[in-house]
Design a protein around this motif. Sequence first.
Motif, PDB file in Angstrom:
ATOM      1  N   LEU A  22       0.831  -1.205   0.000  1.00  0.00           N
ATOM      2  CA  LEU A  22       0.000   0.000   0.000  1.00  0.00           C
ATOM      3  C   LEU A  22       0.866   1.256   0.000  1.00  0.00           C
ATOM      4  O   LEU A  22       0.586   2.208  -0.724  1.00  0.00           O
ATOM      5  N   ALA A  23       1.926   1.244   0.782  1.00  0.00           N
ATOM      6  CA  ALA A  23       2.819   2.410   0.841  1.00  0.00           C
ATOM      7  C   ALA A  23       3.519   2.655  -0.490  1.00  0.00           C
ATOM      8  O   ALA A  23       3.859   3.797  -0.810  1.00  0.00           O
ATOM      9  N   ALA A  24       3.711   1.602  -1.265  1.00  0.00           N
ATOM     10  CA  ALA A  24       4.389   1.734  -2.568  1.00  0.00           C
ATOM     11  C   ALA A  24       3.419   2.072  -3.690  1.00  0.00           C
ATOM     12  O   ALA A  24       3.852   2.321  -4.823  1.00  0.00           O
ATOM     13  N   LEU A  25       2.154   2.113  -3.415  1.00  0.00           N
ATOM     14  CA  LEU A  25       1.139   2.389  -4.433  1.00  0.00           C
ATOM     15  C   LEU A  25       1.303   3.799  -4.971  1.00  0.00           C
ATOM     16  O   LEU A  25       1.432   4.755  -4.198  1.00  0.00           O
ATOM     17  N   ARG A  26       1.304   3.950  -6.277  1.00  0.00           N
ATOM     18  CA  ARG A  26       1.485   5.255  -6.907  1.00  0.00           C
ATOM     19  C   ARG A  26       0.257   5.692  -7.690  1.00  0.00           C
ATOM     20  O   ARG A  26       0.311   6.635  -8.457  1.00  0.00           O
ATOM     21  N   CYS A  27      -0.846   5.026  -7.491  1.00  0.00           N
ATOM     22  CA  CYS A  27      -2.081   5.379  -8.180  1.00  0.00           C
ATOM     23  C   CYS A  27      -3.184   5.526  -7.139  1.00  0.00           C
ATOM     24  O   CYS A  27      -3.038   5.089  -6.004  1.00  0.00           O
ATOM     25  N   PRO A  28      -4.300   6.133  -7.525  1.00  0.00           N
ATOM     26  CA  PRO A  28      -5.393   6.282  -6.564  1.00  0.00           C
ATOM     27  C   PRO A  28      -6.023   4.929  -6.214  1.00  0.00           C
ATOM     28  O   PRO A  28      -6.016   3.997  -7.019  1.00  0.00           O
ATOM     29  N   LEU A  29      -6.560   4.861  -5.006  1.00  0.00           N
ATOM     30  CA  LEU A  29      -7.194   3.637  -4.507  1.00  0.00           C
ATOM     31  C   LEU A  29      -8.592   3.974  -4.009  1.00  0.00           C
ATOM     32  O   LEU A  29      -8.774   4.928  -3.254  1.00  0.00           O
ATOM     33  N   LEU A  30      -9.565   3.165  -4.439  1.00  0.00           N
ATOM     34  CA  LEU A  30     -10.901   3.212  -3.874  1.00  0.00           C
ATOM     35  C   LEU A  30     -11.050   1.968  -3.023  1.00  0.00           C
ATOM     36  O   LEU A  30     -10.924   0.844  -3.520  1.00  0.00           O
ATOM     37  N   ALA A  31     -11.273   2.142  -1.733  1.00  0.00           N
ATOM     38  CA  ALA A  31     -11.440   1.020  -0.804  1.00  0.00           C
ATOM     39  C   ALA A  31     -12.888   0.999  -0.334  1.00  0.00           C
ATOM     40  O   ALA A  31     -13.370   1.969   0.254  1.00  0.00           O
ATOM     41  N   ILE A  32     -13.558  -0.120  -0.614  1.00  0.00           N
ATOM     42  CA  ILE A  32     -14.961  -0.276  -0.255  1.00  0.00           C
ATOM     43  C   ILE A  32     -15.069  -1.353   0.814  1.00  0.00           C
ATOM     44  O   ILE A  32     -14.480  -2.430   0.679  1.00  0.00           O
ATOM     45  N   PHE A  33     -15.821  -1.053   1.861  1.00  0.00           N
ATOM     46  CA  PHE A  33     -16.020  -1.992   2.959  1.00  0.00           C
ATOM     47  C   PHE A  33     -17.491  -2.038   3.333  1.00  0.00           C
ATOM     48  O   PHE A  33     -18.245  -1.089   3.070  1.00  0.00           O
ATOM     49  N   GLY A  34     -17.865  -3.120   4.005  1.00  0.00           N
ATOM     50  CA  GLY A  34     -19.179  -3.228   4.614  1.00  0.00           C
ATOM     51  C   GLY A  34     -19.029  -3.038   6.112  1.00  0.00           C
ATOM     52  O   GLY A  34     -18.157  -3.660   6.734  1.00  0.00           O
ATOM     53  N   ALA A  35     -19.850  -2.204   6.707  1.00  0.00           N
ATOM     54  CA  ALA A  35     -19.734  -1.910   8.138  1.00  0.00           C
ATOM     55  C   ALA A  35     -19.940  -3.142   9.007  1.00  0.00           C
ATOM     56  O   ALA A  35     -19.420  -3.210  10.111  1.00  0.00           O
ATOM     57  N   ASP A  36     -20.693  -4.132   8.509  1.00  0.00           N
ATOM     58  CA  ASP A  36     -20.966  -5.336   9.293  1.00  0.00           C
ATOM     59  C   ASP A  36     -20.116  -6.526   8.860  1.00  0.00           C
ATOM     60  O   ASP A  36     -20.502  -7.679   9.057  1.00  0.00           O
ATOM     61  N   ASP A  37     -18.964  -6.269   8.294  1.00  0.00           N
ATOM     62  CA  ASP A  37     -18.053  -7.329   7.852  1.00  0.00           C
ATOM     63  C   ASP A  37     -17.499  -8.052   9.079  1.00  0.00           C
ATOM     64  O   ASP A  37     -16.928  -7.418   9.958  1.00  0.00           O
ATOM     65  N   VAL A  38     -17.690  -9.365   9.145  1.00  0.00           N
ATOM     66  CA  VAL A  38     -17.129 -10.135  10.256  1.00  0.00           C
ATOM     67  C   VAL A  38     -15.822 -10.811   9.863  1.00  0.00           C
ATOM     68  O   VAL A  38     -15.231 -11.526  10.671  1.00  0.00           O
ATOM     69  N   ARG A  58      -8.139   2.923   9.253  1.00  0.00           N
ATOM     70  CA  ARG A  58      -7.073   3.702   9.930  1.00  0.00           C
ATOM     71  C   ARG A  58      -5.731   3.510   9.232  1.00  0.00           C
ATOM     72  O   ARG A  58      -4.980   4.474   9.032  1.00  0.00           O
ATOM     73  N   ALA A  59      -5.420   2.283   8.851  1.00  0.00           N
ATOM     74  CA  ALA A  59      -4.148   2.013   8.165  1.00  0.00           C
ATOM     75  C   ALA A  59      -4.104   2.721   6.817  1.00  0.00           C
ATOM     76  O   ALA A  59      -3.087   3.331   6.460  1.00  0.00           O
ATOM     77  N   LEU A  60      -5.183   2.646   6.058  1.00  0.00           N
ATOM     78  CA  LEU A  60      -5.216   3.326   4.750  1.00  0.00           C
ATOM     79  C   LEU A  60      -5.048   4.825   4.916  1.00  0.00           C
ATOM     80  O   LEU A  60      -4.293   5.461   4.164  1.00  0.00           O
ATOM     81  N   ASP A  61      -5.736   5.405   5.884  1.00  0.00           N
ATOM     82  CA  ASP A  61      -5.620   6.849   6.121  1.00  0.00           C
ATOM     83  C   ASP A  61      -4.200   7.243   6.515  1.00  0.00           C
ATOM     84  O   ASP A  61      -3.720   8.316   6.153  1.00  0.00           O
ATOM     85  N   ARG A  62      -3.536   6.386   7.265  1.00  0.00           N
ATOM     86  CA  ARG A  62      -2.164   6.662   7.711  1.00  0.00           C
ATOM     87  C   ARG A  62      -1.162   6.506   6.566  1.00  0.00           C
ATOM     88  O   ARG A  62      -0.207   7.276   6.459  1.00  0.00           O
TER      89      ARG A  62
END
Length: 189
Positions: A110-126, A135-139
Motif C-alpha cells: 500500500l505504501a508503494a502504491l502510486r495510483c489512486p485507490l478506492l477502498a470499499i467496505f461493509g460496516a458489518d463485515d465479520v 485507519r491504516a489506509l488513512d495513515r
Amino acid sequence: MAPLAASRSPAAVAAVVSVSGPAVGVVPQEEYRLRRQLPARGFTDADVRQALALLHEQVDRVRAGDDPTDVHAAQARWHDAPWYPLLAGTSPASIRFLAGIADHDPQPALAALRCPLLAIFGADDVQVPVDASVRALDRILADHTVVVFPDADHGIRVRGVRAPGSDELVVTWLRRRLPAAPEPDPPRA
C-alpha cells in the motif's frame, strides 16, 4: 492482492478498486474473524479462546519447522468441535497454506502504491477488521477514497442484496479518476 500487483507494475495500473481488502496482516485478520464469526454463530467466549489458541499454535509450530501433518494430528481432540470447521487451518494442507501467508503484511505494498485507490467496505463485515483497515489506509495513503456501506457484509450485501449504490460508486469513481481514453483513429477507406 490488487495493491501488491499495482505496486509492482506502477506504469501498467492507473487505479485500484479494493472490495473488503484488509489493510492489516493475515493473523490479525484471522483473529478478528474468529472473534466475530464464532459468537455470531452462537459459540461461547471459551470456544473463541480455544480457536484463537489453535490458530496461533498452527502458525507458530509451522514457523518453527514442524510438519503441518504433525500439527494437525496434535490438535485431533478439537477436530469434532462444532466450531472447528470455521478455522482457517483444518487440514495439513490448509495449515501449511495459512502458515505460509501468516507473515504477509499488505502495508508495504500500500505504501508503494502510486495510483489512486478506492477502498470499499461493509460496516458489518465479520471477516475483515474494517476500522483497523481504514485507519491504516488513512495513515499510509494520500490518494485514496474509503467508502463504508452501512449494514453491509463482507460481500457488500445488505440482507443478501448488493448494497444500494455500490456498483454505481465504482463506475463513477473510475470515470472521475481515470484519464479519458483517446479517441480511436477513424477507419481507413
